[in-house]
Design a protein around this motif. Structure first.
Motif, PDB file in Angstrom:
ATOM      1  N   ASP A  31     -34.310  -4.182  21.551  1.00  0.00           N
ATOM      2  CA  ASP A  31     -35.656  -3.798  21.124  1.00  0.00           C
ATOM      3  C   ASP A  31     -35.706  -2.334  20.708  1.00  0.00           C
ATOM      4  O   ASP A  31     -36.396  -1.978  19.740  1.00  0.00           O
ATOM      5  N   LYS A  32     -34.951  -1.479  21.408  1.00  0.00           N
ATOM      6  CA  LYS A  32     -34.915  -0.066  21.050  1.00  0.00           C
ATOM      7  C   LYS A  32     -34.135   0.136  19.753  1.00  0.00           C
ATOM      8  O   LYS A  32     -34.514   0.969  18.908  1.00  0.00           O
ATOM      9  N   LEU A  33     -33.046  -0.604  19.595  1.00  0.00           N
ATOM     10  CA  LEU A  33     -32.274  -0.516  18.362  1.00  0.00           C
ATOM     11  C   LEU A  33     -33.141  -0.914  17.173  1.00  0.00           C
ATOM     12  O   LEU A  33     -33.154  -0.237  16.136  1.00  0.00           O
ATOM     13  N   ALA A  34     -33.885  -2.011  17.327  1.00  0.00           N
ATOM     14  CA  ALA A  34     -34.764  -2.465  16.245  1.00  0.00           C
ATOM     15  C   ALA A  34     -35.870  -1.452  15.980  1.00  0.00           C
ATOM     16  O   ALA A  34     -36.251  -1.210  14.822  1.00  0.00           O
ATOM     17  N   GLN A  35     -36.398  -0.847  17.042  1.00  0.00           N
ATOM     18  CA  GLN A  35     -37.450   0.156  16.884  1.00  0.00           C
ATOM     19  C   GLN A  35     -36.965   1.326  16.031  1.00  0.00           C
ATOM     20  O   GLN A  35     -37.663   1.781  15.124  1.00  0.00           O
ATOM     21  N   LEU A  36     -35.744   1.802  16.304  1.00  0.00           N
ATOM     22  CA  LEU A  36     -35.216   2.931  15.552  1.00  0.00           C
ATOM     23  C   LEU A  36     -34.834   2.533  14.131  1.00  0.00           C
ATOM     24  O   LEU A  36     -35.078   3.281  13.175  1.00  0.00           O
ATOM     25  N   ARG A  37     -34.275   1.337  13.981  1.00  0.00           N
ATOM     26  CA  ARG A  37     -33.902   0.868  12.641  1.00  0.00           C
ATOM     27  C   ARG A  37     -35.143   0.691  11.758  1.00  0.00           C
ATOM     28  O   ARG A  37     -35.131   1.031  10.572  1.00  0.00           O
ATOM     29  N   ILE A  50     -36.411   9.467  14.345  1.00  0.00           N
ATOM     30  CA  ILE A  50     -35.031   9.799  14.684  1.00  0.00           C
ATOM     31  C   ILE A  50     -34.924  11.090  15.489  1.00  0.00           C
ATOM     32  O   ILE A  50     -34.076  11.201  16.382  1.00  0.00           O
ATOM     33  N   ASP A  51     -35.768  12.079  15.217  1.00  0.00           N
ATOM     34  CA  ASP A  51     -35.640  13.357  15.938  1.00  0.00           C
ATOM     35  C   ASP A  51     -35.919  13.188  17.430  1.00  0.00           C
ATOM     36  O   ASP A  51     -35.152  13.684  18.265  1.00  0.00           O
ATOM     37  N   THR A  52     -37.010  12.498  17.771  1.00  0.00           N
ATOM     38  CA  THR A  52     -37.283  12.283  19.197  1.00  0.00           C
ATOM     39  C   THR A  52     -36.264  11.327  19.799  1.00  0.00           C
ATOM     40  O   THR A  52     -35.915  11.449  20.977  1.00  0.00           O
ATOM     41  N   ALA A  53     -35.759  10.376  19.003  1.00  0.00           N
ATOM     42  CA  ALA A  53     -34.745   9.440  19.497  1.00  0.00           C
ATOM     43  C   ALA A  53     -33.457  10.165  19.869  1.00  0.00           C
ATOM     44  O   ALA A  53     -32.851   9.884  20.915  1.00  0.00           O
ATOM     45  N   VAL A  54     -33.039  11.114  19.036  1.00  0.00           N
ATOM     46  CA  VAL A  54     -31.824  11.879  19.335  1.00  0.00           C
ATOM     47  C   VAL A  54     -31.998  12.663  20.629  1.00  0.00           C
ATOM     48  O   VAL A  54     -31.101  12.691  21.486  1.00  0.00           O
ATOM     49  N   GLU A  55     -33.156  13.303  20.798  1.00  0.00           N
ATOM     50  CA  GLU A  55     -33.390  14.066  22.027  1.00  0.00           C
ATOM     51  C   GLU A  55     -33.359  13.149  23.250  1.00  0.00           C
ATOM     52  O   GLU A  55     -32.828  13.513  24.304  1.00  0.00           O
ATOM     53  N   GLU A  56     -33.921  11.954  23.112  1.00  0.00           N
ATOM     54  CA  GLU A  56     -33.945  11.025  24.243  1.00  0.00           C
ATOM     55  C   GLU A  56     -32.543  10.517  24.568  1.00  0.00           C
ATOM     56  O   GLU A  56     -32.184  10.364  25.739  1.00  0.00           O
ATOM     57  N   ALA A  66     -25.710  10.311  11.786  1.00  0.00           N
ATOM     58  CA  ALA A  66     -24.849   9.239  12.285  1.00  0.00           C
ATOM     59  C   ALA A  66     -25.665   8.007  12.668  1.00  0.00           C
ATOM     60  O   ALA A  66     -25.360   6.883  12.230  1.00  0.00           O
ATOM     61  N   TYR A  67     -26.706   8.181  13.481  1.00  0.00           N
ATOM     62  CA  TYR A  67     -27.486   7.031  13.939  1.00  0.00           C
ATOM     63  C   TYR A  67     -28.217   6.344  12.778  1.00  0.00           C
ATOM     64  O   TYR A  67     -28.196   5.112  12.670  1.00  0.00           O
ATOM     65  N   THR A  68     -28.872   7.128  11.925  1.00  0.00           N
ATOM     66  CA  THR A  68     -29.622   6.503  10.837  1.00  0.00           C
ATOM     67  C   THR A  68     -28.685   5.776   9.871  1.00  0.00           C
ATOM     68  O   THR A  68     -29.018   4.689   9.381  1.00  0.00           O
ATOM     69  N   THR A  69     -27.513   6.339   9.623  1.00  0.00           N
ATOM     70  CA  THR A  69     -26.579   5.709   8.692  1.00  0.00           C
ATOM     71  C   THR A  69     -25.946   4.470   9.305  1.00  0.00           C
ATOM     72  O   THR A  69     -25.837   3.424   8.642  1.00  0.00           O
ATOM     73  N   LEU A  70     -25.527   4.558  10.560  1.00  0.00           N
ATOM     74  CA  LEU A  70     -24.933   3.393  11.221  1.00  0.00           C
ATOM     75  C   LEU A  70     -25.927   2.231  11.283  1.00  0.00           C
ATOM     76  O   LEU A  70     -25.581   1.079  10.982  1.00  0.00           O
ATOM     77  N   LEU A  71     -27.172   2.512  11.642  1.00  0.00           N
ATOM     78  CA  LEU A  71     -28.149   1.430  11.762  1.00  0.00           C
ATOM     79  C   LEU A  71     -28.574   0.892  10.401  1.00  0.00           C
ATOM     80  O   LEU A  71     -28.921  -0.293  10.281  1.00  0.00           O
ATOM     81  N   ALA A  72     -28.553   1.742   9.375  1.00  0.00           N
ATOM     82  CA  ALA A  72     -28.906   1.269   8.033  1.00  0.00           C
ATOM     83  C   ALA A  72     -27.792   0.446   7.404  1.00  0.00           C
ATOM     84  O   ALA A  72     -28.049  -0.492   6.639  1.00  0.00           O
ATOM     85  N   ARG A  73     -26.542   0.776   7.731  1.00  0.00           N
ATOM     86  CA  ARG A  73     -25.392   0.137   7.082  1.00  0.00           C
ATOM     87  C   ARG A  73     -24.815  -1.034   7.859  1.00  0.00           C
ATOM     88  O   ARG A  73     -24.083  -1.864   7.301  1.00  0.00           O
TER      89      ARG A  73
END
Length: 420
Positions: free
Chosen positions: A275-281, A287-293, A377-384
């Motif tokens: 659910d968190k992966l889908a939320q970020l995707r 992404i900024d608050t996600a990275v901090e978390e 890294a996170y945005t690209t991995l989840l997008a690709r």
């Protein structure tokens, strides 16, 4: 101060509370229940096996990082007096690194290094970093599977670091190998005598490599952090050549190991919570608050050492001047007194002044770059990568309790083409 002041020997020590428990693979794989027990039962504790104080509450860790001494590296003469003369070259390098210095030496070095490591330099790298991320994913996409660590999380910051320093990009594998060897000494309290030879060779090879890079810059100046460190001047002061080399080494090591660990551990955390992966995707704007978390939730640097500067009372215990202290940032980052529901991953958490980058004078001066690398890294991995799943039932963690990270993260996925 009276004789009634509590002292560390007031109660028998429970060995199950020693930080040596982190050498148990099961505890190391998930140290957070152990950290919780320390916070609740012994938040300020003298560990006789480690010969150090251990602090685990957020406020106490914050005080240690802010007020205690970072000057914890014996100089070469002290190494010889301790019967470890062979480690003199290692101590000589570390004694010139900001990580192991107090003011005024630390202040001078940090000002000089920060004048070279500017936000503008980091911002200018963003397009290149994005291209590196896509190129690495392109190499694995046709297979529909990858080892996130070997195929992405290790080479990604290594290539970025080579570009940042201004050395040949094809040297990134060698930089990574040196970084991993040196990091064993920085983050690990399980000292392996068999590794001393490797560490000595690593330090000698790195020093020689970067000394050659300085010579190359003198012959043919070109852009890069090494050149900037050579040219940096604050209040008429400049770095010596040995200081340029020593702080290039610590920048290289710190910039690679923590970023590799953050990408691997963070992605594993997201995969484990679909659910968190889908939320970020679906909401890349968070992404900024996600990275901090993710930095808070899975701190890539779990603990660091300090020295008591003067007799200090903390948690009802008397810490004597000169004693060692282990500040466990990863435990402080899960302290419920500071973070509501600390064991819940909240990608929208806003009040998130975590300790993952340290604090105060020794706050990680590469934090802006690390954040930018993690965001891309996170945005690209989840997008690709769609439909990500881990393909191994057993995952191994590197035997480094301080710089905690996965050895491998094998996944399968459905490849998605990169956006134009």
């Amino acid at each position: 101060m009276t004789d009634q002041t509590p002292i560390k020997a007031a109660a028998p020590f429970d060995p199950s509370l020693s930080l040596f428990q982190l050498l148990d693979p099961a505890v190391h794989a998930d140290p957070y229940p152990f950290y919780q027990r320390l916070r609740e039962e012994a938040p300020v504790m003298w560990d006789p096996f480690m010969h150090t104080w251990v602090v685990t509450r957020y406020e106490d860790v914050h005080v240690v990082l802010k007020e205690f001494s970072a000057d914890r590296t014996p100089d070469p003469k002290k190494m010889e007096a301790l019967g470890l003369p062979s480690l003199g070259p290692v101590a000589d390098v570390m004694a010139k690194q900001m990580l192991f210095l107090d003011a005024p030496d630390h202040t001078r070095l940090r000002k000089l290094c920060m004048s070279a490591f500017t936000p503008r330099r980091v911002e200018a790298m963003e397009e290149v970093v994005q291209r590196i991320a896509n190129d690495l994913i392109d190499a694995s996409a046709p297979r529909g599977e990858m080892d996130v660590i070997a195929d992405f999380a290790e080479p990604y910051p290594a290539i970025v670091t080579a570009g940042l320093l201004g050395v040949p990009l094809e040297d990134h594998r060698q930089l990574k190998a040196w970084s991993a060897t040196f990091a064993e000494m920085l983050g690990n309290f399980q000292h392996n005598p068999d590794r001393i030879r490797d560490v000595l060779k690593c330090v000698a090879d790195m020093t020689g490599y970067f000394r050659d890079a300085v010579r190359e810059q003198e012959r043919e100046p070109h852009d890069g952090l090494i050149r900037s460190l050579m040219d940096a001047e604050v209040d008429g002061q400049r770095l010596s050549e040995d200081e340029v080399i020593a702080n290039t080494i610590v920048t290289m090591v710190g910039g690679q190991e923590t970023t590799t660990n953050l990408i691997g551990s963070g992605l594993l955390t997201l995969i484990g919570q679909p659910d968190k992966l889908a939320q970020l995707r679906d909401n890349p704007d968070i992404i900024d608050t996600a990275v901090e978390e993710l930095l808070r939730f899975e701190s890539p640097s779990q603990h660091t050492a300090r020295i008591v500067k003067q007799d200090t009372m903390m948690g009802g215990k008397l810490m004597r001047k000169g004693e060692a202290v282990m500040a466990v940032m990863a435990a402080g980052n899960r302290d419920p007194e500071r973070f509501p529901n600390p064991d819940t991953l909240d990608l929208m958490r806003t009040d998130n002044r975590h300790l993952a980058f340290g604090w105060a004078a020794h706050f990680c001066f590469g934090a802006a770059l690390a954040r930018m690398e993690a965001r891309i890294a996170y945005t690209t991995l989840l997008a690709r990568l769609g439909d990500i799943r881990v393909t191994s039932d057993t995952l191994e963690w590197r035997t480094n309790s301080g710089l905690r990270g996965l050895k491998a993260l094998p996944i399968a996925f459905r490849a998605v083409e990169a956006a134009a």
